[in-house]
Write a protein that holds these residues in place. Structure first.
Motif, short mmCIF file in Angstrom:
data_model
loop_
_atom_site.label_atom_id
_atom_site.label_comp_id
_atom_site.label_asym_id
_atom_site.label_seq_id
_atom_site.Cartn_x
_atom_site.Cartn_y
_atom_site.Cartn_z
N SER A 149 0.85 -1.09 0.02
CA SER A 149 -0.02 0.05 -0.15
C SER A 149 0.80 1.11 -0.12
O SER A 149 2.05 1.15 0.45
CB SER A 149 -0.87 -0.04 1.34
N LEU A 150 0.28 2.46 -0.44
CA LEU A 150 1.00 3.64 -0.31
C LEU A 150 1.44 3.98 1.04
O LEU A 150 2.55 4.40 1.14
CB LEU A 150 0.08 4.59 -0.96
N ALA A 151 0.71 3.68 1.94
CA ALA A 151 0.95 4.18 3.30
C ALA A 151 2.04 3.33 3.53
O ALA A 151 3.06 3.96 4.60
CB ALA A 151 -0.18 4.04 4.20
N LEU A 152 2.05 2.19 3.51
CA LEU A 152 3.35 1.42 3.98
C LEU A 152 4.67 1.71 3.20
O LEU A 152 5.83 1.81 3.90
CB LEU A 152 2.91 -0.25 3.54
N LEU A 153 4.57 2.06 1.85
CA LEU A 153 5.60 2.59 1.33
C LEU A 153 6.15 3.89 1.86
O LEU A 153 7.26 3.88 1.84
CB LEU A 153 5.02 2.77 -0.21
N ARG A 154 5.45 4.54 2.35
CA ARG A 154 5.76 5.90 2.81
C ARG A 154 6.46 5.75 4.20
O ARG A 154 7.53 6.38 4.55
CB ARG A 154 4.64 6.78 3.07
N SER A 155 5.84 4.55 4.81
CA SER A 155 6.38 4.13 6.07
C SER A 155 7.88 3.73 6.02
O SER A 155 9.06 4.29 6.67
CB SER A 155 5.62 3.43 6.97
N ARG A 156 8.08 2.74 4.99
CA ARG A 156 9.27 2.34 4.69
C ARG A 156 10.17 3.31 4.14
O ARG A 156 11.30 3.50 4.68
CB ARG A 156 9.20 1.33 3.65
N LEU A 157 9.75 4.30 3.37
CA LEU A 157 10.55 5.50 2.99
C LEU A 157 11.24 6.36 4.12
O LEU A 157 12.33 6.56 4.06
CB LEU A 157 10.03 6.34 1.86
N ALA A 158 10.24 6.57 4.96
CA ALA A 158 10.55 7.51 6.07
C ALA A 158 11.73 6.80 7.04
O ALA A 158 12.50 7.47 7.60
CB ALA A 158 9.23 7.74 6.78
N ASP A 159 11.70 5.55 7.09
CA ASP A 159 12.55 4.88 7.93
C ASP A 159 14.03 4.99 7.15
O ASP A 159 14.99 4.80 8.04
CB ASP A 159 12.02 3.09 8.00
N TRP A 209 -9.37 -2.23 12.33
CA TRP A 209 -10.01 -3.20 11.60
C TRP A 209 -10.87 -3.01 10.55
O TRP A 209 -12.11 -2.45 10.55
CB TRP A 209 -10.93 -3.86 12.59
N GLY A 210 -10.35 -2.79 9.31
CA GLY A 210 -10.94 -2.02 8.19
C GLY A 210 -12.05 -2.91 7.52
O GLY A 210 -11.70 -4.03 7.42
N GLY A 211 -12.87 -2.41 6.86
CA GLY A 211 -13.93 -2.90 6.06
C GLY A 211 -14.60 -4.38 6.79
O GLY A 211 -15.01 -4.17 7.91
N LYS A 212 -14.58 -5.35 5.93
CA LYS A 212 -15.19 -6.47 6.50
C LYS A 212 -14.34 -7.33 7.24
O LYS A 212 -14.39 -8.69 7.41
CB LYS A 212 -15.74 -7.30 5.41
N ALA A 213 -13.08 -6.88 7.54
CA ALA A 213 -12.08 -7.63 8.33
C ALA A 213 -12.43 -8.15 9.60
O ALA A 213 -13.24 -7.66 10.25
CB ALA A 213 -10.91 -6.87 8.44
N VAL A 214 -12.27 -9.79 9.91
CA VAL A 214 -12.38 -10.18 10.97
C VAL A 214 -11.32 -10.20 11.89
O VAL A 214 -11.50 -10.64 13.19
CB VAL A 214 -13.06 -11.83 10.84
N ARG A 215 -10.20 -9.74 11.52
CA ARG A 215 -9.08 -9.74 12.45
C ARG A 215 -8.25 -8.50 11.93
O ARG A 215 -8.22 -8.10 10.77
CB ARG A 215 -8.24 -10.95 12.29
N PRO A 216 -7.53 -8.00 12.93
CA PRO A 216 -6.76 -6.92 12.52
C PRO A 216 -5.56 -7.07 11.63
O PRO A 216 -5.04 -8.33 11.66
CB PRO A 216 -6.24 -6.07 13.95
N ASP A 217 -4.94 -6.10 10.68
CA ASP A 217 -3.99 -6.48 9.82
C ASP A 217 -2.67 -6.10 10.25
O ASP A 217 -1.75 -5.86 9.39
CB ASP A 217 -4.53 -5.63 8.57
N GLY A 218 -2.69 -5.81 11.50
CA GLY A 218 -1.15 -5.39 12.09
C GLY A 218 -1.12 -4.01 11.92
O GLY A 218 0.06 -3.41 12.47
N ALA A 219 -1.89 -3.06 11.58
CA ALA A 219 -1.98 -1.72 11.46
C ALA A 219 -2.65 -1.23 12.75
O ALA A 219 -3.16 -1.79 13.41
CB ALA A 219 -2.56 -1.18 10.32
#
Lengths: 499, 245
Positions: free
Chosen positions: B2-12, B172-182
């Motif tokens: 995702s774009l957010a993850l990419l931004r996070s990696r770049l920031a690191d 817990w975005g959308g129809k997720a039944v478990r968190p995605d680590g975010a």
């Protein structure tokens, strides 16, 4: 002509560090004990007689010494303990003569000039008796110079006496190794074949000075018994003591702490003026003696003493006071306090630790130690801990909280930060009621519907100590992931959750 | 990705800007940016969130970074719930945990630690809600000793003015039944509120059994047979009537 006695106690630093007491004999010398060098901790500096018999020598690597003596016990050079023991012997020798000067640890020079009316042999025997309280192989010898007296302690006699004016003749036959000089100069002389002091003394002084300068000339003079060193008057160290009386007997410790702080303030200044730091001190409370069971008869004042030993010698009031609070906080007073006495019992060299002025995060480690000491004193020894990894399969046995003062060996690989979510574990797994349709569980009075699950994963093992066999599941519920397992009996337990 | 993850990696990857001496970096670039550089020294920072929202993981990230820089950190585990294995990598560092026998003594422990002036960060985790005088006293000590004071796990705010509040919640975005680590973090600082989202902050362990060697199962579970049937479901949504118990 002045007369000097030399007292030598073999391997004295070992006795000091292992806390031997005079009169105990020298059991410590029969054990495989060694001290590491102050500047080079990986090398043996002093080895006991038992180790010497097995071939362990000073200067040897500790690992090499361990190869020769597997039961070797090594401790670090402890300047404070050795200094304290040296001071005790100095004070004991003052009973014979007021002129006592300690040399290197284990060596003392005593001025015996003017004591001839008692007989030199008697004086020597008295010195020897005092020294042999520490070690039966201690020696004492008398001569007209320090260098000759020291060399005479190596003779196989109880109290060798070098007659007045015979120092040069006596030294002529002694090994050059007994004449103090620079190590490099000694090696040079040895390379030239000079092995006895008399050989050096026979050289022309002009030649010695031309070749080896002032250091060579000083060694030449010593080899001839021309030693200007003389024992000085020993001044017993002033007791660093502050005492104060309370105008009104105190039933709480607040006024006591006020006085203790003021006393520490003064003592720290006194000790620091000598370039020393406080390694240990005692707080003595004088308790009111009026609580006598006999009416009208005052009982004698009682005292209660607490000793505070610092992990590192300190010359700062704050951490010392915190250590003191740690001791006083849990002190149940049996009677009102009428007086307070604070005395420094051990001093040590002041270290050069100044912190890093350019490091804004630098904090005083002594202050941290004092705070932890206070927490331990109030909450118990296990209140301050370090996390330590363990080589185990069971979730609750993979780590352990160990004593904060001991740095344990971690079995886990070093990792800057574990890559997974941190677990919170309950002190003991708690039983839960599971509802099958839809899946959920009841824990601590609340129903937790399970929206997703992962598992099962069987963990088992430790058959030799505490066997276990559990089927683990991850259950997602209410925004959290719970670690639950089914025990062999069929009951469901929650052990923790990811956080 | 995702774009957010990419931004996070770049920031690191990009070198972080210089940090002011009165701020302690949390080790999470996006959170540091929202906090203006890091946790403020001399003030209270409250990290709150529901059960399992990632407070311990964030605290561990923060403490690991500071210990690695040689800074003195003290951690009061008042609830006595932290797992030592997760913190074992700090055993040889400067970190020492204080675990009082009762959670109510946690505030006193923090008081002693802050008053010593020996730590740049004191964390109080899992203590009962502080009374206002307690909170004011601890904040006063933190200010006096120039230390950051972090309070974890308190559901209601301590009502101390000037405190920085960091509220955590799993995504817990959308129809997720478990968190995605975010993780979603709401930062309240000086009247400003900022919501940030950090992907991959709370990665779940795939397995509990992480020991490199196989367990020695002699003598355990013998004769009990298999307790479960079928393949692992890998965390999928539960179908109706599928519960295995």
């Amino acid at each position: 002509m002045s007369r000097v006695a030399c007292v030598r106690i073999p391997r004295f630093p070992l006795a000091a560090v292992w806390g031997a007491e005079p009169g105990d004999g020298a059991d410590w010398d029969a054990r495989p004990l060694a001290l590491s060098a102050p500047a080079v901790p990986e090398r043996v500096h002093v080895a006991s007689a038992a180790l010497a018999e097995r071939g362990v020598l000073a200067g040897m690597r500790v690992t090499a010494a361990q190869a020769l003596a597997a039961d070797l016990e090594v401790r670090a050079w402890d300047e404070a303990a050795i200094g304290h023991a040296v001071n005790r012997v100095t004070m004991a020798l003052l009973a014979v003569s007021p002129q006592v000067t300690p040399g290197p640890p284990g060596l003392w020079w005593v001025g015996v000039h003017g004591l001839s009316h008692r007989g030199e042999r008697v004086v020597g025997a008295e010195l020897l008796a005092l020294a042999r309280a520490w070690h039966p192989a201690a020696r004492a010898a008398l001569a007209s110079s320090c260098v000759a007296a020291r060399a005479a302690t190596w003779l196989e006699r109880d109290v060798p006496i070098v007659p007045a004016g015979r120092d040069a003749a006596f030294l002529a036959r002694t090994p050059l190794a007994l004449v103090p000089m620079d190590g490099e100069l000694r090696a040079t002389f040895r390379a030239l074949g000079l092995v006895r002091a008399g050989q050096l003394a026979a050289l022309a002084p002009g030649d010695v000075e031309a070749r080896w300068g002032a250091a060579g000339l000083a060694a030449w003079r010593l080899a001839r018994g021309d030693d200007q060193r003389r024992p000085a008057l020993a001044v017993p160290p002033a007791p660093h003591l502050v005492s104060a009386d309370l105008p009104v007997p105190a039933t709480t410790l607040e006024p006591v702490l006020f006085l203790v702080r003021a006393a520490l303030d003064r003592l720290v200044q006194e000790v620091a003026r000598d370039g020393r730091a406080i390694a240990a001190f005692e707080v003595t409370l004088v308790l009111d003696g009026t609580g006598s069971s006999l009416p009208g008869v005052a009982a004698p004042a009682r005292t209660a003493v607490r000793r505070v030993a610092c992990a590192v010698p300190l010359a700062r009031v704050e951490p010392l006071f915190e250590q003191c609070r740690a001791v006083l906080d849990d002190w149940a007073l049996e009677a009102p306090v009428t007086g307070v006495r604070v005395q420094v019992t051990e001093r040590a060299a002041l270290t050069g630790e100044q912190g890093d002025l350019l490091h804004t995060g630098w904090r005083d480690p002594a202050a941290a130690e004092a705070a932890f000491a206070r927490l331990r004193a109030s909450l118990g020894a296990q209140a301050v801990v370090r996390p330590e990894g363990r080589d185990a399969h069971a979730v609750e046995r993979r780590g352990e909280w160990t004593d904060g003062r001991i740095v344990g060996w971690s079995m886990l690989p070093e990792d800057p930060d574990p890559p997974t979510v941190s677990l919170r574990l309950l002190p003991a797994p708690e039983r839960i009621e599971v509802t099958p349709l839809p899946l959920g569980f009841r824990w601590r009075g609340r129903h937790w519907p399970v929206t997703a699950q992962s598992g099962p994963e069987r963990l088992s093992g430790d058959w030799w100590s505490a066997p276990f066999a559990r089927d683990y599941w991850h259950w997602w519920s209410g925004g959290a992931v719970f670690v639950v397992f089914r025990a062999p009996g069929g009951e469901w337990m929650v052990q923790g959750w990811g956080d | 990705m995702s774009l957010a993850l990419l931004r996070s990696r770049l920031a690191d990857l990009v070198a972080p800007p210089p940090v002011a001496a009165d701020l302690l970096p949390t080790g999470v670039a996006a959170l540091d940016a929202a906090l203006g550089g890091g946790l403020p020294r001399g003030r209270l920072t409250e990290i709150a969130g529901p059960l399992g929202s990632g407070t311990a993981t964030l605290a561990r990230r923060l403490v690991t970074g500071l210990v690695a820089r040689g800074l003195g950190v003290a951690y009061v585990d008042a609830a006595r719930t932290l797992a030592p294995a997760d913190w074992a990598h700090l055993a040889r560092g400067h970190l020492r945990m204080v675990r009082p026998p009762e959670a109510a003594r946690g505030a006193w422990c923090a008081d002693v630690l802050l008053r010593s002036g020996a730590f740049v960060l004191v964390v109080l985790d899992g203590a009962p809600p502080l009374t206002r005088p307690q909170a004011l006293r601890l904040v006063g000590l933190a200010r006096e000793k120039d230390a950051a004071f972090v309070l974890i796990g308190q559901d209601r705010p301590s009502a101390v003015s000037g405190a920085v509040r960091v509220a955590l919640r799993r995504r817990w975005g959308g129809k997720a039944v478990r968190p995605d680590g975010a993780i979603q973090i709401l930062v309240e600082r000086g009247g400003n509120r900022e919501l940030i989202e950090i992907p991959g902050m709370l990665p779940e362990a795939k397995r509990l059994g992480v020991h490199p060697a196989g367990p020695d199962r002699r003598g355990v579970g013998r004769g009990r047979g298999k307790r479960w049937k079928g393949a692992r479901n890998g965390g999928r949504r539960l179908a109706s009537g599928e519960a295995s118990c």
